[in-house]
Design a protein around this motif. Structure first.
Motif: not given
Length: 392
Positions: A238-253
């Motif tokens: 659960i938390t790993s996927s959430l950190i992945g979401i944050a990494e995806g947001a950063l890459a998108c930004h």
């Protein structure tokens, strides 16, 4: 990078594209579910004697992060559904055969919350209830859910006794109208309804034995993976996927800001304040990732050496995991606020990462109150009791 990670990376563009459709459907697309199935991600923690990979939990976490960075909902389903094979390894061999005998790629949904009541009867239990938040359930053929044992009138026993029980798809209904939410829409985390289903005893497991590590020993599972603490492995996906979401947001930004010019005519590359914010957010997300993986590696080494992971260590591990989730989402907020009005457009992935991150943070496994309380009290020499020991 592991083989599963490599296989899923080949589908990165397709997973990103299907995330848009999944957000509309409010479940994973069939194509995305097939990619996960074909990649083997759901079999990473599954025992080898049933076609699994018995991968290191770190590899599982890194894979969930990678998928979450492609699409939040797909990563979330990978992380949650991917943990269930780990626990099925402790069930009666007959139950394992029923689920995996014909197809080792059979998926199980959840949740573990004891929202229903199991009334004892000859050979097992009669189960009724309604469960919320069953992520990925449209693509699962079985469900592993929590149930409180009740008396013959259906009243929960006190003190409570909690079971984890297995049901085939024919024994429960999915409320297709129960999932219309702001974030993680593509997870399809719908309600399940059970009306008087018979659960044979071999499809039940005492939840307390899972939590305290007795279940794998009674099941004869000697591998390090299956003696790994539940309170670390369950939140991990659960938390790993959430950190992945944050990494995806950063890459998108970062991708959107490279050539962006503000209304004042200043290039983002020349704005020291925005650059500082981006750098700080990137550091916070990286710290969240490192904290999660360090805990996994340390707990693995302790378990592998035959040592017990103590309550204090588990409590601190849960504190680390919970804090990592909050830190990563706060970082997403910092970059989203500096993404400009274009990030609000529904056609951009940035807004979906932002919505998914906040939805993921609302999961019960990320509530810090009792976890922070317990970890601090334990370090001060106290002994947490009752609810303050839950999920530790």
């Amino acid at each position: 990078m592991g083989q599963v990670h490599e296989r899923i990376e080949q589908y990165a563009d397709e997973i990103r594209a299907d995330g848009v459709e999944g957000d509309k459907l409010m479940r994973l697309t069939d194509a995305s579910a097939k990619r996960l199935r074909d990649s083997g991600v759901i079999r990473m923690l599954q025992p080898k004697d049933h076609g699994g990979l018995e991968a290191h939990p770190r590899e599982f976490a890194e894979t969930a992060m990678a998928i979450g960075a492609m699409d939040g909902a797909t990563g979330w389903v990978s992380g949650i559904v991917g943990v269930h094979p780990w626990e099925l390894a402790f069930f009666d061999p007959k139950a394992q055969q029923e689920v995996w005998g014909e197809d080792p790629d059979t998926w199980m949904a959840s949740p573990y919350a004891p929202m229903g009541v199991a009334v004892p009867t000859d050979g097992g239990y009669i189960l009724s209830g309604r469960w919320s938040f069953s992520s990925g359930t449209d693509h699962c053929q079985w469900v592993m859910i929590g149930a409180a044992v009740g008396d013959q009138d259906g009243n929960r026993l006190m003190p409570p006794k909690i079971l984890h029980v297995l049901l085939p798809r024919s024994d429960y209904d999915i409320d297709q109208d129960s999932w219309d939410v702001v974030g993680l829409r593509g997870t399809g985390s719908k309600d399940l309804i059970v009306k008087g289903a018979f659960i044979p005893a071999h499809r039940t497991l005492d939840a307390a034995k899972v939590f305290d590590g007795t279940a794998p020993k009674e099941a004869g599972r000697t591998q390090t993976l299956y003696n790994f603490p539940f309170s670390c492995i369950f939140p991990l996906g659960i938390t790993s996927s959430l950190i992945g979401i944050a990494e995806g947001a950063l890459a998108c930004h970062l991708n959107a800001q490279r050539e962006r010019i503000t209304v004042s005519g200043t290039a983002i590359k020349d704005d020291p304040y925005v650059l500082y914010a981006i750098g700080e957010a990137a550091a916070e997300i990286a710290a969240s990732r490192a904290a999660i993986l360090e805990t996994v590696d340390r707990f693995w080494d302790l378990t592998d050496s035959g040592k017990e992971v103590t309550f204090e260590q588990r409590a601190i591990g849960r504190r680390t995991q919970t804090a990592a989730a909050w830190r990563a989402v706060r970082a997403v907020d910092e970059i989203f606020a500096r993404s400009g009005g274009g990030a609000l457009q529904m056609k951009t992935p940035m807004q979906r990462f932002w919505r998914d991150a906040h939805a993921g943070l609302s999961h019960a496994i990320h509530v810090p109150g009792s976890i922070f309380h317990s970890s601090a009290l334990t370090q001060l020499g106290g002994e947490p009791q009752g609810a303050h020991r839950a999920m530790i």
